[in-house]
Design a protein around this motif. Structure first.
Motif, PDB file in Angstrom:
ATOM      1  N   GLU A 172      14.214 -50.237  36.737  1.00 40.16           N
ATOM      2  CA  GLU A 172      14.176 -48.786  36.592  1.00 40.16           C
ATOM      3  C   GLU A 172      14.119 -48.390  35.121  1.00 40.16           C
ATOM      4  O   GLU A 172      13.384 -47.475  34.739  1.00 40.16           O
ATOM      5  N   ARG A 175      10.636 -48.929  33.949  1.00 39.15           N
ATOM      6  CA  ARG A 175       9.744 -47.834  34.380  1.00 39.15           C
ATOM      7  C   ARG A 175       9.899 -46.617  33.484  1.00 39.15           C
ATOM      8  O   ARG A 175       8.915 -46.003  33.059  1.00 39.15           O
ATOM      9  N   ASP A 179       7.066 -44.926  31.126  1.00 42.15           N
ATOM     10  CA  ASP A 179       6.680 -43.511  31.229  1.00 42.15           C
ATOM     11  C   ASP A 179       6.783 -42.824  29.870  1.00 42.15           C
ATOM     12  O   ASP A 179       5.896 -42.045  29.481  1.00 42.15           O
TER      13      ASP A 179
END
Length: 227
Positions: A172, A175, A179
């Motif tokens: 996570e 990610r 981003d």
């Protein structure tokens, strides 16, 4: 090294760095703090709290953090006292409270102070907030956002305690970093160099070249602030 040894070492190094007048002030201030142990909250504020506020002037800004941490530890400040001193303090005094948390608080009871510091854009408060106490007690979601806060504000991720363990194989976090890198790249902005280090920990098998340019700029930490 035990907690007592850590604080004893802090005091030894601090006393070696201070001149005679500052050492005399420190002796008096710590004696006042020791006298307050186990006593209920006082009004007006006990003398050691007044000494806490004047540590920068008495010991010099370079040694104020150490002096304040020593006073908090000597007074055995509980979470209520730490919260009061933090809320009433200047940015410099708040930073010292954050630095003292891992020496004084075992549970997550003072996490609101860490969370408050992470809402600011004061880089020295942010750096103090991501120390060992946060590493022990921040929930994964909040800890990931604390890492991103460092990248946003230019605080080196070296300030993040236990980064290697907490970031390891955190999909996570990887990610979120991807981003963030993608957003900056799309806006024509450089990606903080520290992002590559954290991304390599969070997703060691994932190619980072697609997520960020190969020659990132070195982030600025901003000017120090002291009160």
């Amino acid at each position: 090294m035990t907690e007592t040894a850590v604080i004893d070492d802090l005091r030894t190094r601090l006393e070696a760095a201070l001149d005679g007048a500052a050492r005399a002030w420190l002796d008096q201030a710590t004696a006042e703090a020791a006298a307050h142990r186990g006593r209920p909250e006082q009004r007006p504020a006990p003398l050691w709290e007044l000494r806490f506020a004047e540590a920068g002037r008495r010991c010099g800004q370079d040694h104020a953090d150490a002096a304040r941490v020593l006073l908090l530890h000597t007074a055995e400040a509980d979470p209520a006292t730490l919260t009061r001193v933090y809320e009433q303090g200047t940015a410099a005094e708040r930073r010292a409270v954050l630095l003292a948390l891992p020496h004084l608080v075992e549970g997550p009871g003072t996490l609101p102070l860490v969370e408050d510091a992470l809402r600011t854009n004061d880089t020295r408060l942010v750096a103090a907030a991501v120390g060992p106490y946060a590493a022990r007690h921040l929930a994964p979601h909040d800890w990931r956002h604390a890492v991103l806060k460092c990248l946003f504000t230019g605080v080196p991720v070296a300030a993040v305690a236990d980064l290697d363990r907490r970031a390891r194989a955190d999909a996570e976090l990887a990610r979120m970093l991807g981003d963030y890198a993608g957003e900056r790249t799309a806006a024509g902005r450089t990606v903080p160099g520290d992002l590559h280090r954290v991304l390599a920990l969070a997703a060691p098998t994932a190619p980072s070249a697609a997520a960020a340019p190969s020659a990132p700029a070195t982030p600025s930490t901003g000017e120090d602030q002291e009160s």
